[in-house]
Design an enzyme around this catalytic site. Structure first.
Site, PDB file in Angstrom:
ATOM      1  N   TYR A   1       0.828  -1.198   0.000  1.00 42.93           N
ATOM      2  CA  TYR A   1       0.000   0.000   0.000  1.00 42.93           C
ATOM      3  C   TYR A   1       0.867   1.253   0.000  1.00 42.93           C
ATOM      4  CZ  TYR A   1      -4.048  -2.798   1.480  1.00 42.93           C
ATOM      5  OH  TYR A   1      -5.065  -3.691   1.561  1.00 42.93           O
TER       6      TYR A   1
ATOM      7  N   ARG B   1      -5.442   7.250  -8.830  1.00 48.82           N
ATOM      8  CA  ARG B   1      -4.586   6.144  -8.392  1.00 48.82           C
ATOM      9  C   ARG B   1      -5.191   4.853  -8.913  1.00 48.82           C
ATOM     10  NH1 ARG B   1      -6.766   3.378  -3.544  1.00 48.82           N
ATOM     11  NH2 ARG B   1      -4.728   2.426  -3.253  1.00 48.82           N
TER      12      ARG B   1
ATOM     13  N   ASN C   1      -6.017   0.817  -7.945  1.00 48.22           N
ATOM     14  CA  ASN C   1      -6.134  -0.180  -6.883  1.00 48.22           C
ATOM     15  C   ASN C   1      -6.478  -1.500  -7.572  1.00 48.22           C
ATOM     16  OD1 ASN C   1      -6.124  -1.190  -4.291  1.00 48.22           O
ATOM     17  ND2 ASN C   1      -8.265  -0.640  -3.897  1.00 48.22           N
TER      18      ASN C   1
ATOM     19  N   GLU D   1      -9.069  -1.090 -10.323  1.00 50.67           N
ATOM     20  CA  GLU D   1      -9.879   0.120 -10.191  1.00 50.67           C
ATOM     21  C   GLU D   1      -9.021   1.328 -10.553  1.00 50.67           C
ATOM     22  OE1 GLU D   1     -12.550  -1.382  -6.357  1.00 50.67           O
ATOM     23  OE2 GLU D   1     -11.091   0.217  -6.102  1.00 50.67           O
TER      24      GLU D   1
ATOM     25  N   TYR E   1      -7.214  -9.897   3.079  1.00 50.99           N
ATOM     26  CA  TYR E   1      -8.176  -8.818   2.843  1.00 50.99           C
ATOM     27  C   TYR E   1      -8.709  -8.855   1.417  1.00 50.99           C
ATOM     28  CZ  TYR E   1     -10.164  -4.158   2.336  1.00 50.99           C
ATOM     29  OH  TYR E   1     -11.003  -3.116   2.069  1.00 50.99           O
TER      30      TYR E   1
END
Lengths: 201, 346
Positions: free
Chosen positions: B37, B223, B225, B265, B316
């Site tokens: 991350y 950004r 993801n 994404e 996750y």
């Protein structure tokens, strides 16, 4: 102890009577009564004649906190038999509330959440509301699948009381719903849900 | 350029596929052979032709099929589109932004004519030709955000800015990676990111929030993801987890190439002019592993990234069960050669 570090969960910082408020509205459930009597011990009795107490005994009825609260001789003491009339009375109080009224909520988390929902509808800033968690750590949980809410959940997993799916209680809380999120625990392999374990006594 | 829209499904028989052209323009999210991350934001400006960054609101060959899938989701569950009452100005801001970008960059497909407050919107791929009064919701068949986001690819959240925080106060969310608008609506930035592991501790959200509070109009940011999804299913909502969860047990070494999809994404954030809210566009792109390995650089890099993930992220993102199968299958395409920097194909 409550699980720490859930970012979406409100912080219950404890009641702290504001001496200059014109009016104090206490909405109290069960063991939450002790949060108020502790305040009287710490701050004295001066604020009581400007105080209205709405009380729901809930699971703490045998402890007769209503006697202790009546003995405080507040301006108004009113006891509700169940949550629904308590919230009805709370709405009436908030309709008539004037500037300078402070709201204090003490009791279980599910109770605080539901009282808070009403307060938010009336446009009260949640940061201005005093809250103190007392009593059971049972959670109020919304099933993310059927949207049904189950009160007083003490185990994870648990069966949704509406759709029956076994749910994992996630550490994710919605102030708007006053509930934690429940997600099907055996979605990938139905029938493999672990046995319920008591983790919110 | 005229886009040829595909007729395809994102459920049941899953006929979704990418054309060769679309594979090459896929927004591969890894610019190196490992992942963690970070506040990986950059200005949302036009980049190379034939990439998804060619236009700032990207329309591609899946447009019509995605809009049909969204309409189906909304029939099953209208709570996927919600707006708190104070968000009406931001809804109109959103409508204007999406109409202007689509009309400007895809004039063969969309036209916006303005005559004062009287606007005419033509959407040729969907057969829509509506005239309405900007600012008067009664002149549209849906509230403004719902109207335009039924005609724009990606999920949309409108976040209000007050008290030095951002609040998730409206959204159209039907292609989400396992989060619930209905549950999160009304939450602030830290609250709605509550369940994300690790990132809070390393300060990612504090820095991202600070950055976004200062976002300026006309200077959108973006950004990437990512996660992985079994089957090209857009609606991987928690609401329907009990319906799509079993897909995860259907992956085998034989079918992993077709079944497993990298889900990326492209998140872009736009300051809105009237409301001072921020439009958060979460555009989902899917590519099967079979399609992905046709680009040799990506085929080498993806197994290396998957092997490097910390266990919290594996959990996750829901990768626990199928990660070993994916790495095994992908490793055939990794000859160990170095990969070039950046996300684009060589």
């Amino acid at each position: 102890m409550l699980v720490q570090g859930i970012k979406s969960r409100p912080e219950y910082k404890g009641l702290n009577v504001e001496p200059h408020a014109k009016r104090h509205l206490f909405v109290i459930e069960g063991e939450g009564a002790a949060a108020l009597t502790d305040q009287v011990e710490a701050k004295g009795r001066d604020f009581l004649d400007r105080s209205e107490i709405l009380y729901l005994a809930g699971g703490a009825a045998p402890k007769a906190y209503d006697v202790a609260l009546t003995a405080l001789s507040p301006d108004v003491f009113w006891q509700a038999p169940t949550l629904q009339p308590l919230l009805f009375r709370l709405r009436a109080c908030l309709e008539q509330a004037r500037m300078g009224t402070r709201l204090y909520i003490a009791g279980t988390e599910g109770f605080i959440g539901q009282v808070m929902q009403v307060a938010l509808e009336f446009g009260i800033d949640f940061n201005s509301i005093h809250t103190e968690h007392r009593g059971s750590t049972a959670r109020r949980v919304q099933c993310v699948h059927c949207k049904g809410i189950t009160d007083n959940v003490t185990t994870s997993s648990f069966a949704c009381t509406h759709c029956g799916l076994p749910l994992l209680v996630r550490d994710h809380y919605s102030r708007r719903l006053g509930a934690f999120q429940g997600v099907n625990i055996d979605a990938e392999e139905p029938g493999t849900a672990p046995a319920p374990e008591e983790i919110f006594p | 350029m005229t886009i040829t829209f595909r007729s395809e499904t994102f459920r049941e028989d899953f006929t979704f596929r990418n054309s060769l052209y679309n594979i090459r323009r896929f927004p591969f999210p890894f610019d190196r052979d490992e992942y963690m991350y970070s506040v990986n934001m950059e200005p949302h400006v036009r980049a190379r032709k034939d990439s998804v960054f060619e236009n700032l609101i990207d329309v591609d060959e899946h447009y019509v099929a995605e809009m049909q899938d969204r309409a189906m989701v909304l029939k099953e569950d209208p709570l996927r589109c919600q707006a708190l009452p104070h968000m009406m100005a931001a809804q109109w801001d959103t409508l204007e932004l999406l109409m202007e970008h689509q009309a400007q960059d895809y004039p063969e497909h969309f036209t916006l004519e303005k005559n004062g407050d009287r606007w005419r919107w033509i959407n040729r791929p969907m057969g829509i030709d509506d005239t309405f009064t900007f600012g008067d919701a009664a002149t549209l068949p849906y509230p403004p955000m719902e109207y335009i986001t039924r005609q724009a690819q990606g999920d949309f959240c409108i976040v209000d800015q007050r008290d030095n925080n951002l609040w998730m106060d409206a959204g159209m969310v039907t292609t989400q990676a396992d989060w619930s608008l209905d549950f999160d609506i009304g939450m602030n930035f830290m609250e709605w990111h509550g369940p994300v592991p690790l990132a809070h501790q390393i300060g990612v959200f504090d820095r991202a929030l600070k950055f976004l509070l200062n976002l300026q109009q006309g200077k959108p940011t973006r950004r990437l993801n990512w996660t992985m999804t079994v089957n090209p299913r857009l609606d991987t909502s928690p609401e329907n987890y009990h319906k799509w969860g079993p897909d995860r047990t259907t992956v085998t070494p034989e079918n992993v190439g077709q079944k497993m999809h990298l889900r990326v994404e492209l998140q872009s954030l736009w300051r809105l002019p009237r409301s001072n809210a921020i439009l958060f566009v979460i555009r989902c792109y899917l590519i099967s592993l079979e399609e992905l390995v046709t680009v040799p650089k990506w085929a080498r890099r993806l197994p290396r990234v998957l092997a490097s993930l910390p266990p919290e992220i594996v959990d996750y993102k829901g990768l626990t069960r199928n990660r070993p199968i994916m790495i095994d299958w992908l490793s055939k395409y990794d000859d160990g050669s170095p990969t070039s920097a950046g996300i684009y194909p060589d």
